[in-house]
Motif scaffolding. Sequence first.
Motif, PDB file in Angstrom:
ATOM      1  N   PHE A  99       0.834  -1.196   0.000  1.00  0.00           N
ATOM      2  CA  PHE A  99       0.000   0.000   0.000  1.00  0.00           C
ATOM      3  C   PHE A  99       0.872   1.251   0.000  1.00  0.00           C
ATOM      4  CE2 PHE A  99      -2.247   3.398   2.294  1.00  0.00           C
ATOM      5  CZ  PHE A  99      -3.344   3.557   1.460  1.00  0.00           C
ATOM      6  N   GLU A 100       1.869   1.282   0.869  1.00  0.00           N
ATOM      7  CA  GLU A 100       2.745   2.454   0.951  1.00  0.00           C
ATOM      8  C   GLU A 100       3.528   2.650  -0.353  1.00  0.00           C
ATOM      9  OE1 GLU A 100       6.224   4.404   3.778  1.00  0.00           O
ATOM     10  OE2 GLU A 100       5.123   2.650   4.512  1.00  0.00           O
ATOM     11  N   GLU A 101       3.997   1.548  -0.929  1.00  0.00           N
ATOM     12  CA  GLU A 101       4.722   1.614  -2.200  1.00  0.00           C
ATOM     13  C   GLU A 101       3.816   2.164  -3.303  1.00  0.00           C
ATOM     14  OE1 GLU A 101       7.785  -1.316  -4.513  1.00  0.00           O
ATOM     15  OE2 GLU A 101       5.908  -2.211  -3.821  1.00  0.00           O
ATOM     16  N   GLN A 102       2.581   1.708  -3.335  1.00  0.00           N
ATOM     17  CA  GLN A 102       1.611   2.183  -4.327  1.00  0.00           C
ATOM     18  C   GLN A 102       1.334   3.673  -4.126  1.00  0.00           C
ATOM     19  OE1 GLN A 102      -2.137   0.095  -4.218  1.00  0.00           O
ATOM     20  NE2 GLN A 102      -2.866   1.048  -6.093  1.00  0.00           N
ATOM     21  N   GLN A 103       1.226   4.110  -2.887  1.00  0.00           N
ATOM     22  CA  GLN A 103       0.990   5.531  -2.592  1.00  0.00           C
ATOM     23  C   GLN A 103       2.130   6.393  -3.136  1.00  0.00           C
ATOM     24  OE1 GLN A 103      -2.376   5.316  -1.825  1.00  0.00           O
ATOM     25  NE2 GLN A 103      -1.905   7.075  -0.578  1.00  0.00           N
ATOM     26  N   ILE A 104       3.353   5.960  -2.912  1.00  0.00           N
ATOM     27  CA  ILE A 104       4.522   6.705  -3.399  1.00  0.00           C
ATOM     28  C   ILE A 104       4.493   6.777  -4.925  1.00  0.00           C
ATOM     29  CG2 ILE A 104       7.040   6.685  -3.611  1.00  0.00           C
ATOM     30  CD1 ILE A 104       7.116   5.509  -0.739  1.00  0.00           C
ATOM     31  N   GLN A 105       4.196   5.659  -5.574  1.00  0.00           N
ATOM     32  CA  GLN A 105       4.142   5.630  -7.036  1.00  0.00           C
ATOM     33  C   GLN A 105       3.054   6.558  -7.570  1.00  0.00           C
ATOM     34  OE1 GLN A 105       3.627   1.470  -7.962  1.00  0.00           O
ATOM     35  NE2 GLN A 105       5.824   1.058  -7.968  1.00  0.00           N
ATOM     36  N   GLU A 106       1.881   6.529  -6.958  1.00  0.00           N
ATOM     37  CA  GLU A 106       0.772   7.374  -7.406  1.00  0.00           C
ATOM     38  C   GLU A 106       1.093   8.854  -7.213  1.00  0.00           C
ATOM     39  OE1 GLU A 106      -2.740   5.969  -5.401  1.00  0.00           O
ATOM     40  OE2 GLU A 106      -2.801   4.125  -6.577  1.00  0.00           O
ATOM     41  N   GLN A 107       1.689   9.195  -6.078  1.00  0.00           N
ATOM     42  CA  GLN A 107       2.061  10.592  -5.827  1.00  0.00           C
ATOM     43  C   GLN A 107       3.098  11.063  -6.840  1.00  0.00           C
ATOM     44  OE1 GLN A 107       3.495  10.563  -1.800  1.00  0.00           O
ATOM     45  NE2 GLN A 107       1.463  10.494  -0.885  1.00  0.00           N
ATOM     46  N   SER A 108       4.077  10.225  -7.081  1.00  0.00           N
ATOM     47  CA  SER A 108       5.128  10.560  -8.037  1.00  0.00           C
ATOM     48  C   SER A 108       4.539  10.759  -9.430  1.00  0.00           C
ATOM     49  CB  SER A 108       6.185   9.450  -8.055  1.00  0.00           C
ATOM     50  OG  SER A 108       7.113   9.671  -9.093  1.00  0.00           O
ATOM     51  N   GLN A 109       3.706   9.823  -9.864  1.00  0.00           N
ATOM     52  CA  GLN A 109       3.100   9.913 -11.193  1.00  0.00           C
ATOM     53  C   GLN A 109       2.227  11.157 -11.315  1.00  0.00           C
ATOM     54  OE1 GLN A 109       3.937   7.767 -13.779  1.00  0.00           O
ATOM     55  NE2 GLN A 109       3.007   9.440 -14.892  1.00  0.00           N
ATOM     56  N   SER A 110       1.499  11.467 -10.272  1.00  0.00           N
ATOM     57  CA  SER A 110       0.634  12.646 -10.274  1.00  0.00           C
ATOM     58  C   SER A 110       1.464  13.926 -10.433  1.00  0.00           C
ATOM     59  CB  SER A 110      -0.161  12.694  -8.971  1.00  0.00           C
ATOM     60  OG  SER A 110      -0.901  13.887  -8.887  1.00  0.00           O
ATOM     61  N   GLU A 111       2.568  14.020  -9.709  1.00  0.00           N
ATOM     62  CA  GLU A 111       3.412  15.211  -9.814  1.00  0.00           C
ATOM     63  C   GLU A 111       4.078  15.307 -11.178  1.00  0.00           C
ATOM     64  OE1 GLU A 111       5.877  16.647  -6.666  1.00  0.00           O
ATOM     65  OE2 GLU A 111       4.635  15.707  -5.139  1.00  0.00           O
ATOM     66  N   ILE A 112       4.517  14.180 -11.733  1.00  0.00           N
ATOM     67  CA  ILE A 112       5.143  14.191 -13.062  1.00  0.00           C
ATOM     68  C   ILE A 112       4.108  14.565 -14.125  1.00  0.00           C
ATOM     69  CG2 ILE A 112       6.244  12.754 -14.837  1.00  0.00           C
ATOM     70  CD1 ILE A 112       8.146  13.581 -12.560  1.00  0.00           C
ATOM     71  N   ASP A 113       2.892  14.010 -14.031  1.00  0.00           N
ATOM     72  CA  ASP A 113       1.828  14.364 -14.977  1.00  0.00           C
ATOM     73  C   ASP A 113       1.522  15.856 -14.917  1.00  0.00           C
ATOM     74  OD1 ASP A 113       1.659  11.709 -15.737  1.00  0.00           O
ATOM     75  OD2 ASP A 113      -0.210  11.311 -14.645  1.00  0.00           O
ATOM     76  N   SER A 114       1.445  16.386 -13.712  1.00  0.00           N
ATOM     77  CA  SER A 114       1.198  17.818 -13.526  1.00  0.00           C
ATOM     78  C   SER A 114       2.329  18.645 -14.145  1.00  0.00           C
ATOM     79  CB  SER A 114       1.058  18.118 -12.035  1.00  0.00           C
ATOM     80  OG  SER A 114       0.922  19.486 -11.812  1.00  0.00           O
TER      81      SER A 114
END
Length: 169
Positions: A99-114
């Motif tokens: 779960f924590e690993e997925q959270q980090i990946q989602e946050q990272s992807q969201s910031e890169i997309d932005s």
Amino acid sequence: MKYTLALSVLLFTSCEQQKIGFVDNSTLINDYQEKIDIEKKFQTKIDAFQKRTDSISKAFQLEAQEFQLNAGKLSQKKAQEQYEALGKKQQMLQQKIQFEEQQIQEQSQSEIDSLINKVKDYVKSYGETHGYTYILGSNEGGSVMFGKEENDLTDTILKELNDAYKTKK
């Protein structure tokens, strides 16, 4: 007379010079300081996550080894109960880590997309401000197979993006 005027307007607009430039998408994104900072931030999070994961794994391994050493001294029923509890704990820890690993990946992807959207918006604004009809993006896939160096806007736009980012920091 009408046709002559229409033909003149058509010829004038078709002779009008279109201003076209291009950017190297990879360079523009990868050399943008804000992206570099985002990657550093997430690398720090990943390193901290990895340390926590390693620590949790070692603690669990010690607990499992202790159980194995003491299992012979316990009744079969008690040993089975502790074994099942250990299995549940392991499963819970794995889920928490995933779960924590997925959270980090989602946050990272969201910031890169932005960030990518921000760069696209900036290129559009740059084009409008500087009178470009088109600004094309080149990449490994070859959307721009050739462009004269004087039409390459990558360094110019990258410098402006980095300068704007520095003033925000």
